[in-house]
Design an enzyme around this catalytic site. Sequence first.
Site, short mmCIF file in Angstrom:
data_model
loop_
_atom_site.label_atom_id
_atom_site.label_comp_id
_atom_site.label_asym_id
_atom_site.label_seq_id
_atom_site.Cartn_x
_atom_site.Cartn_y
_atom_site.Cartn_z
N GLU A 90 4.26 -14.86 11.22
CA GLU A 90 4.48 -14.24 10.01
C GLU A 90 5.84 -13.91 9.80
OE1 GLU A 90 1.99 -14.06 7.68
OE2 GLU A 90 0.95 -15.29 9.21
N CYS A 103 9.47 -7.12 4.43
CA CYS A 103 9.38 -8.50 4.15
C CYS A 103 8.78 -8.63 2.81
CB CYS A 103 8.30 -9.21 5.13
SG CYS A 103 6.70 -7.99 5.05
#
Length: 515
Positions: free
Chosen positions: A286, A320
């Site tokens: 990720e 993020c």
Amino acid sequence: MVPEFVNEALTDFSHPEPRQAMQSALRAVHDEFAREWPLLIGGAHVTSGAWFESLNPCQKTQVVGRVARASQSHAETALDAAWASFPEWSRWQPAERARLLLKVAALMRARKHLLSATMVYEAGKTWGEADADTAEAIDFLEYYAREAVRLGGPHPLPRLAGEDNELMYVPLGVGIVIPPWNFPLAITCGMTAAALVTGNTVILKPASLTPVVAARMVELFREAGTPPGVLNFVPGSGGEIGDFLVGHPRTRFISFTGSREVGTHIYALAAQVQPGQRWLKRVVAEMGGKDAIIVDESADLEAAASGITTSAYGFQGQKCSAASRAIVLEPVYQDVLGRVARQAEALRVGPAEDPTTQVAAVIDQSQYDKVLSYVEVGQREGRLVVGGEPHGDEGWYIQPTVVADVPERGRLSQEEIFGPLLSFIRARDYPHALAIANGTEYGLTGGVYSRDRRHLEQARAEFQVGNLYFNRKITGAMVGAQPFGGFDMSGTDSKAGGPDYLLLFTQAKVVVERF
Ligand code: NAP
Ligand code: MG
């Protein structure tokens, strides 16, 4: 019977009782700054003789803890220990492993403020951000415990005459867990818990900027009764032992969250089959984002400005999921820009330990330098409207920054910065806004502020991100309700905190018996 999953409540620090509890947790963490944190290999604490220091971003000279640095030979020993404990751990019943996670969750709840206070000092999280990080870690434990029981249960298959067919999800083996520093408890805990509860054994290499909170978490797993060797803790340099573990023929899978740069490197390295390797390594990676919020002319502009400001500057923009691009339609561009600029300017910048602080320091010198270098890029590519300056020199403080009139193809609108810098981009019309939003290699989160139903439906179909939000902030996905993960160069879209996540840590086995 385990009750239905509910998200852990956030702490309301406006009440005196939790406020005092947090103050005393901060003192307790402060009192332990001189503590040394060893490795954990095969159930034994090991010191390597080599140490590294974890620093307080808000007070650069303050050491928050000293952590043992693992060498490649420690990593090798950790692989031995993890494989040695695998046969027994993999045969524990899913409900037994789930109960261990629930016990860790209970311990975490009891030490909630201690863990949050550690992140205040070690990561520069404000009280609220730290509390949310701890709550999310508890959520991952509670949620994956329940999911493991479901996955371990019967999976009905169509009947064939004279045959018994069974499908089961079995663990993979030894996995390497490599988390980032920005959710140093929640993501570290989520990735570790998912790998363990499905019957794998784990080598955890924490982020080097936040190893102390990870060490505290590992102690809770130990206290809860995790058998020796099942969870091994090997802090150390990503380049040195990270590469060694990722490339090792005895590594079965890698669970990574972090930057695009390191994620793609791990993906490539893990794909090379080494002499003696007997499987294809599984990689969950990720990675980063360049997340955008679109505002059209029908939107509630004040709500949009607040949502953009919260998404852009929460935890100094180091999420993020943080909004780094505001894409605003021409007719309302100046209006929204003005509102966001005023809100950004009003944010209180200061040390994370001060409960009134809204924006603290960025994580380290290299992030600080990087963000300031993008301010320079912004002055060339666009127009600096607010911020752009350091804020004192005790810590790595940077004022919340807005750069306007950024071209859609410039560096500021394409590259992940990971700091308190927001770019405003002008859109001619709504299709243009969507095209700009989709015009990066990333695809993590995104948002639209609009009252136009057709616009929302068009975004639902065409906005290419893993997590899309309408008329709210684009950060703060909740475990269970909002599984999380991104498209394209944002990674493998593993959807952490969702019903598909644990499958990534298993392989399905089908057994057919002729009766
Ligand atoms: P990073 O620099 O990529 O580091 C992540 C982890 O990888 C750290 O533990 C690091 O160790 C390790 N590492 C570094 N080089 C390695 C190598 N060659 N082999 C194996 N491991 C290695 O990322 P970060 O700066 O910690 O985190 C910020 C990034 O994470 C941002 O890009 C952000 O968008 C992304 N992120 C994504 C998500 C998501 O769910 N998509 C969530 C959170 C964060 P060291 O600390 O020792 O270098
Ligand atoms: Mg880094």
